[in-house]
Write a protein that holds these residues in place. Sequence first.
Motif, PDB file in Angstrom:
ATOM      1  N   UNK A  91     -71.783   8.917  66.212  1.00  9.01           N
ATOM      2  CA  UNK A  91     -73.118   9.926  65.804  1.00  9.01           C
ATOM      3  C   UNK A  91     -72.483  11.447  65.745  1.00  9.01           C
ATOM      4  N   UNK A  92     -73.151  12.365  65.004  1.00  7.49           N
ATOM      5  CA  UNK A  92     -72.618  13.702  64.912  1.00  7.49           C
ATOM      6  C   UNK A  92     -72.992  14.533  66.299  1.00  7.49           C
ATOM      7  N   UNK A  93     -72.058  15.157  66.971  1.00  5.85           N
ATOM      8  CA  UNK A  93     -72.390  15.770  68.151  1.00  5.85           C
ATOM      9  C   UNK A  93     -72.507  17.256  67.868  1.00  5.85           C
ATOM     10  N   UNK A  94     -72.276  17.722  66.851  1.00  8.99           N
ATOM     11  CA  UNK A  94     -72.258  19.126  66.239  1.00  8.99           C
ATOM     12  C   UNK A  94     -71.607  19.173  65.004  1.00  8.99           C
ATOM     13  N   UNK A  95     -72.222  20.426  64.092  1.00  4.15           N
ATOM     14  CA  UNK A  95     -71.572  20.676  62.807  1.00  4.15           C
ATOM     15  C   UNK A  95     -71.345  21.960  62.854  1.00  4.15           C
ATOM     16  N   UNK A  96     -70.458  22.268  61.909  1.00  2.00           N
ATOM     17  CA  UNK A  96     -69.895  23.839  61.620  1.00  2.00           C
ATOM     18  C   UNK A  96     -70.220  24.469  60.393  1.00  2.00           C
ATOM     19  N   UNK A 132     -66.564  28.802  59.464  1.00  2.00           N
ATOM     20  CA  UNK A 132     -66.526  29.061  61.145  1.00  2.00           C
ATOM     21  C   UNK A 132     -65.052  29.326  61.204  1.00  2.00           C
ATOM     22  N   UNK A 133     -64.824  29.911  62.072  1.00  2.00           N
ATOM     23  CA  UNK A 133     -63.261  30.140  62.445  1.00  2.00           C
ATOM     24  C   UNK A 133     -62.716  29.072  63.188  1.00  2.00           C
ATOM     25  N   UNK A 134     -61.330  28.612  62.929  1.00  2.00           N
ATOM     26  CA  UNK A 134     -60.627  27.633  63.692  1.00  2.00           C
ATOM     27  C   UNK A 134     -60.966  27.674  65.088  1.00  2.00           C
ATOM     28  N   UNK A 135     -60.935  28.970  65.682  1.00  2.00           N
ATOM     29  CA  UNK A 135     -60.930  29.115  67.087  1.00  2.00           C
ATOM     30  C   UNK A 135     -62.409  28.733  67.532  1.00  2.00           C
ATOM     31  N   UNK A 136     -63.545  29.017  67.028  1.00  2.00           N
ATOM     32  CA  UNK A 136     -64.616  28.690  67.288  1.00  2.00           C
ATOM     33  C   UNK A 136     -64.667  27.132  67.177  1.00  2.00           C
ATOM     34  N   UNK A 137     -64.296  26.342  66.440  1.00  2.00           N
ATOM     35  CA  UNK A 137     -64.456  25.132  66.237  1.00  2.00           C
ATOM     36  C   UNK A 137     -63.622  24.301  67.231  1.00  2.00           C
ATOM     37  N   UNK A 138     -62.218  25.061  67.821  1.00  2.00           N
ATOM     38  CA  UNK A 138     -61.592  24.306  68.623  1.00  2.00           C
ATOM     39  C   UNK A 138     -62.174  24.538  69.776  1.00  2.00           C
ATOM     40  N   UNK A 139     -62.943  25.608  70.235  1.00  2.00           N
ATOM     41  CA  UNK A 139     -63.639  25.830  71.733  1.00  2.00           C
ATOM     42  C   UNK A 139     -64.775  24.789  71.532  1.00  2.00           C
ATOM     43  N   UNK A 140     -65.411  24.479  70.553  1.00  2.00           N
ATOM     44  CA  UNK A 140     -66.506  23.637  70.544  1.00  2.00           C
ATOM     45  C   UNK A 140     -66.276  22.219  70.816  1.00  2.00           C
ATOM     46  N   UNK A 141     -65.054  21.918  69.963  1.00  2.00           N
ATOM     47  CA  UNK A 141     -64.751  20.372  70.122  1.00  2.00           C
ATOM     48  C   UNK A 141     -63.871  20.230  71.416  1.00  2.00           C
ATOM     49  N   UNK A 142     -63.295  21.002  72.116  1.00  2.00           N
ATOM     50  CA  UNK A 142     -62.650  20.918  73.362  1.00  2.00           C
ATOM     51  C   UNK A 142     -63.783  20.755  74.524  1.00  2.00           C
ATOM     52  N   UNK A 143     -64.935  21.465  74.508  1.00  2.00           N
ATOM     53  CA  UNK A 143     -66.083  21.389  75.135  1.00  2.00           C
ATOM     54  C   UNK A 143     -66.730  19.992  75.233  1.00  2.00           C
ATOM     55  N   UNK A 144     -66.801  19.515  73.809  1.00  2.00           N
ATOM     56  CA  UNK A 144     -67.508  18.292  73.691  1.00  2.00           C
ATOM     57  C   UNK A 144     -66.516  17.044  74.162  1.00  2.00           C
ATOM     58  N   UNK A 145     -64.918  17.127  74.266  1.00  2.00           N
ATOM     59  CA  UNK A 145     -64.221  16.106  74.749  1.00  2.00           C
ATOM     60  C   UNK A 145     -64.156  16.239  76.060  1.00  2.00           C
ATOM     61  N   UNK A 146     -64.231  17.375  76.889  1.00  2.00           N
ATOM     62  CA  UNK A 146     -64.318  17.373  78.158  1.00  2.00           C
ATOM     63  C   UNK A 146     -65.752  16.653  78.851  1.00  2.00           C
ATOM     64  N   UNK A 147     -66.706  16.745  77.972  1.00  2.00           N
ATOM     65  CA  UNK A 147     -68.032  15.885  78.228  1.00  2.00           C
ATOM     66  C   UNK A 147     -67.912  14.338  78.040  1.00  2.00           C
ATOM     67  N   UNK A 148     -66.970  13.984  77.328  1.00  2.00           N
ATOM     68  CA  UNK A 148     -66.806  12.432  77.075  1.00  2.00           C
ATOM     69  C   UNK A 148     -66.272  11.816  78.263  1.00  2.00           C
TER      70      UNK A 148
END
Length: 224
Positions: free
Chosen positions: A199-204, A208-224
């Motif tokens: 399921x989609x957790x977020x969309x960009x 959207x800058x690579x840095x913003x995507x990296x920050x969002x994905x990293x935050x999601x990974x920490x929550x998994x």
Amino acid sequence: MLRAVRLVAVLLVVLLGAVWGVAWFGRAPGESVSDAFLRQVAAWTGGDMPAPSAGGVQLAQGVSLGGPFTLVDQTGRTVTERDFAGRPLLVYFGFTYCPDVCPTELGTIVAALDAMGPAGERVTPVFISIDPERDTPAAMADYVSRFHPRMIGLTGSAEQVAQAARAYRVYYAKARSRDTTEYTMDHSSFIYLVGPDGRVRSLFRPETTPEAIAAAVSAQLRAL
């Protein structure tokens, strides 16, 4: 009666303005005003709408993207969503003949994974074609190899592609010129962060800058 209706309308405008003001001053880092506004409305009405990750678009409450699909990868093997179970994905829908937007967004995905360092190895980049007429498995294999060694290219029949696009609510359509038989494809252009559950957790949004995507994905990974 008309006076009462006008009074209610004025009060509603004032109330919405107040909520917008609270959203403006109370938004989280990286959160857009519109996303913060929706979060405030949900909170005041008893809804449950968590703040979006930096760089991501908050899905409306009750909206679910992603789900079952059957496609063909760049090796010619039939795959389904079950083949990716347990793996976070960054997914983009496009086509190999795309002159600018698709290669730009795929490059953004690759740059985001690089910016994540070792954590980026946990995320699989996936490119799904919306032009199955031209995007054969061989064409997909050549195309994705230009971006990242782990990028997976998926195509299939017109029906299979349509099913996947519906699951992610992707818009696409052929666009033909009057003076040529060639065509291009109009399509929506979002990058999807898909969780291990498919399921989609977020969309960009586009650009959207690579840095913003990296920050969002990293935050999601920490929550998994």
